[in-house]
Design an enzyme around this catalytic site. Structure first.
Site, mmCIF file in Angstrom:
data_model
loop_
_atom_site.group_PDB
_atom_site.id
_atom_site.type_symbol
_atom_site.label_atom_id
_atom_site.label_comp_id
_atom_site.label_asym_id
_atom_site.label_seq_id
_atom_site.Cartn_x
_atom_site.Cartn_y
_atom_site.Cartn_z
ATOM 1 N N HIS A 72 0.960 -1.087 -0.128
ATOM 2 C CA HIS A 72 0.105 0.064 0.086
ATOM 3 C C HIS A 72 0.819 1.275 0.028
ATOM 4 C CE1 HIS A 72 -3.815 -1.868 1.570
ATOM 5 N NE2 HIS A 72 -3.090 -2.697 0.707
ATOM 6 N N GLU A 111 1.184 3.833 1.890
ATOM 7 C CA GLU A 111 1.491 4.524 2.993
ATOM 8 C C GLU A 111 2.799 3.656 3.276
ATOM 9 O OE1 GLU A 111 -2.765 5.195 2.970
ATOM 10 O OE2 GLU A 111 -1.537 3.691 2.320
ATOM 11 N N CYS A 136 -6.094 2.705 5.082
ATOM 12 C CA CYS A 136 -7.062 1.658 5.704
ATOM 13 C C CYS A 136 -6.448 1.041 7.016
ATOM 14 C CB CYS A 136 -6.835 0.583 4.436
ATOM 15 S SG CYS A 136 -5.129 -0.304 4.467
ATOM 16 N N CYS A 172 -2.732 0.071 7.000
ATOM 17 C CA CYS A 172 -1.838 1.358 6.856
ATOM 18 C C CYS A 172 -1.694 2.239 8.173
ATOM 19 C CB CYS A 172 -2.213 2.259 5.606
ATOM 20 S SG CYS A 172 -1.750 1.118 4.158
#
Length: 159
Positions: free
Chosen positions: A57, A59, A87, A90
């Protein structure tokens, strides 16, 4: 607007710019920027498709870059700027990394309107993993503690 707010706005614009570039290349519209001390420590965009890595992801990728380039201590207290609200994965990665502030541009409801509905991830960690749809088996092996004991012994000896 306070100077700090304008600085955050600048970094948020950078996150959105990175996100737009990634979309233009066929990517997913999420990016992250890790900042501390007035400088960017790491950037990333969602690489789940490109890397076939469900943890890549934006991040997390930005945190990986920041810690690889500057060390794990560099992100303690840093700010993570995300083009879209993180999310649960993260948020948890940021928390474990010691991030002190998370700023996001588009919130989870906006992301959901564009086909990225991850709101259910926020409740996942409130459930016991034994109740998840994943089968979880705890094996009671006598030697399972040995690596932990060895680590503790070596850590104490290094002091």
């Amino acid at each position: 607007m306070a100077p700090h707010d304008s600085e955050l706005m600048g970094y948020a614009h950078e996150a959105i710019r990175l996100s737009g570039e990634h979309v233009a290349q066929g990517g997913i519209p999420f990016s992250g920027v890790v900042v501390a001390g007035g400088r960017i420590l790491g950037t990333g965009f969602n690489r789940v498709r490109e890397d076939n890595d469900p943890t890549a992801h934006a991040e997390v990728v930005a945190l990986r870059e920041a810690t690889t380039k500057h060390g794990i201590r560099s992100v303690a207290g840093a700010t993570l700027i995300a083009s879209g609200e993180p999310c649960a994965l993260c948020y948890l990665a940021a928390r474990y990394a010691g991030i002190g502030h998370i700023v996001h541009a588009a919130d989870r409801r906006t992301a959901a309107r564009y086909g990225f509905d991850y709101t259910s991830t926020y409740t996942l960690f409130a459930e016991d993993p034994a109740d998840w749809p994943i089968k979880v088996t705890a094996l009671q092996l006598p030697e399972a503690e040995q690596p932990f004991q060895d680590f503790l012994t070596l850590s104490r000896a290094a002091r």
